[in-house]
Design a protein around this motif. Structure first.
Motif, PDB file in Angstrom:
ATOM      1  N   ALA A 177       0.638  -1.198   0.022  1.00 42.68           N
ATOM      2  CA  ALA A 177       0.009   0.015  -0.088  1.00 42.68           C
ATOM      3  C   ALA A 177       0.921   1.377  -0.037  1.00 42.68           C
ATOM      4  O   ALA A 177       0.396   2.456  -0.720  1.00 42.68           O
ATOM      5  N   LEU A 178       2.066   1.299   0.996  1.00 41.42           N
ATOM      6  CA  LEU A 178       2.821   2.118   0.577  1.00 41.42           C
ATOM      7  C   LEU A 178       3.544   2.566  -0.671  1.00 41.42           C
ATOM      8  O   LEU A 178       3.718   3.639  -0.910  1.00 41.42           O
ATOM      9  N   LYS A 179       3.992   1.341  -1.243  1.00 43.70           N
ATOM     10  CA  LYS A 179       4.529   1.470  -2.562  1.00 43.70           C
ATOM     11  C   LYS A 179       3.485   2.231  -3.639  1.00 43.70           C
ATOM     12  O   LYS A 179       3.963   3.084  -4.253  1.00 43.70           O
ATOM     13  N   GLU A 180       2.214   1.793  -3.496  1.00 43.46           N
ATOM     14  CA  GLU A 180       1.296   2.371  -4.381  1.00 43.46           C
ATOM     15  C   GLU A 180       0.993   3.783  -4.112  1.00 43.46           C
ATOM     16  O   GLU A 180       1.033   4.723  -4.878  1.00 43.46           O
ATOM     17  N   LEU A 181       1.290   4.348  -2.700  1.00 38.50           N
ATOM     18  CA  LEU A 181       0.954   5.376  -2.445  1.00 38.50           C
ATOM     19  C   LEU A 181       1.893   6.411  -2.600  1.00 38.50           C
ATOM     20  O   LEU A 181       1.895   7.508  -3.571  1.00 38.50           O
ATOM     21  N   VAL A 182       3.376   6.115  -2.780  1.00 35.24           N
ATOM     22  CA  VAL A 182       4.419   6.896  -3.181  1.00 35.24           C
ATOM     23  C   VAL A 182       5.094   6.817  -4.600  1.00 35.24           C
ATOM     24  O   VAL A 182       5.950   7.216  -4.748  1.00 35.24           O
ATOM     25  N   GLY A 225       0.042  16.976   7.293  1.00 33.36           N
ATOM     26  CA  GLY A 225       0.033  15.499   6.778  1.00 33.36           C
ATOM     27  C   GLY A 225      -0.957  15.112   5.776  1.00 33.36           C
ATOM     28  O   GLY A 225      -2.215  15.807   5.865  1.00 33.36           O
ATOM     29  N   ILE A 226      -1.016  14.099   5.009  1.00 30.48           N
ATOM     30  CA  ILE A 226      -1.709  13.617   3.941  1.00 30.48           C
ATOM     31  C   ILE A 226      -2.393  12.230   4.601  1.00 30.48           C
ATOM     32  O   ILE A 226      -1.678  11.424   4.920  1.00 30.48           O
ATOM     33  N   PRO A 227      -3.486  12.516   4.752  1.00 23.14           N
ATOM     34  CA  PRO A 227      -4.450  11.396   5.426  1.00 23.14           C
ATOM     35  C   PRO A 227      -4.349  10.099   4.196  1.00 23.14           C
ATOM     36  O   PRO A 227      -4.362  10.416   3.095  1.00 23.14           O
ATOM     37  N   CYS A 228      -4.007   8.741   4.826  1.00 17.84           N
ATOM     38  CA  CYS A 228      -3.682   7.560   3.803  1.00 17.84           C
ATOM     39  C   CYS A 228      -4.253   6.331   4.710  1.00 17.84           C
ATOM     40  O   CYS A 228      -4.546   6.604   5.921  1.00 17.84           O
ATOM     41  N   GLN A 229      -4.431   5.367   3.938  1.00 20.72           N
ATOM     42  CA  GLN A 229      -4.510   4.071   4.552  1.00 20.72           C
ATOM     43  C   GLN A 229      -3.508   3.203   3.969  1.00 20.72           C
ATOM     44  O   GLN A 229      -3.634   2.376   3.078  1.00 20.72           O
ATOM     45  N   VAL A 230      -2.342   2.988   4.964  1.00 18.20           N
ATOM     46  CA  VAL A 230      -1.304   1.917   4.530  1.00 18.20           C
ATOM     47  C   VAL A 230      -1.084   0.974   5.647  1.00 18.20           C
ATOM     48  O   VAL A 230      -0.075   0.397   5.446  1.00 18.20           O
ATOM     49  N   SER A 231      -1.894   0.879   6.699  1.00 19.63           N
ATOM     50  CA  SER A 231      -1.868   0.079   7.631  1.00 19.63           C
ATOM     51  C   SER A 231      -2.524  -1.479   7.468  1.00 19.63           C
ATOM     52  O   SER A 231      -3.580  -1.458   6.767  1.00 19.63           O
TER      53      SER A 231
END
Length: 157
Positions: free
Chosen positions: A72-77, A147-153
């Protein structure tokens, strides 16, 4: 200026009503911080620095009881990332591992606030040292960090 003073000065300009809690004991992990505060591990806002292959850094702040989903983090950044090592954390954030505050960073980096923190009215972020905590709402954390809200957990275990 030491790390905790840098955090205090940052808060003075943005929200002087927020108060740092200092402990006599080590609060460098989510578990230790939760024990010292008498709170759930999830209420501890852990700040983890990641580094991309290209050398870009990203700070992810999540609840203390979750793991970061690397896909999920890889997709986000839009890049594969790894956790930064202790030297990189210190150099980029200006804070030691276990005391990384999600603002007043030595080097500006994108900050992502995982929505796992939203489960709580108040979360506790480190305030520059391994024996500090800062009670703060998710909304206020977002406001003062940009900060940018995200869902990476991944869900808590």
């Amino acid at each position: 200026m030491d790390a905790i003073d840098r955090v205090r000065n940052y808060l003075k300009e943005r929200n002087p009503h927020l108060e740092i809690i200092e402990f006599d004991q080590d609060t460098s992990t989510s578990y230790l911080a939760a024990q010292a505060l008498g709170k759930e591990v999830g209420q501890i806002a852990k700040s983890i620095l990641f580094k991309s292959k290209a050398g870009d850094y990203y700070l992810v702040v999540s609840a203390g009881d979750v793991r970061i989903d690397s896909k999920a983090l890889k997709e986000l950044v839009e890049s594969r990332v790894r956790m930064a090592n202790a030297e990189e954390v210190s150099a980029i954030t200006g804070f030691p591992v276990g005391g990384v505050c999600p603002f007043a960073l030595a080097t500006p980096v994108p900050i992502y606030l995982d929505e796992s923190l939203k489960r709580y009215d108040i979360v506790y972020a480190a305030a520059g040292t391994a024996n500090t905590a800062l009670p703060i709402t998710y909304q206020e954390l977002q406001r003062i960090t940009g900060g940018i809200p995200c869902q990476v957990s991944l869900p808590p275990r």
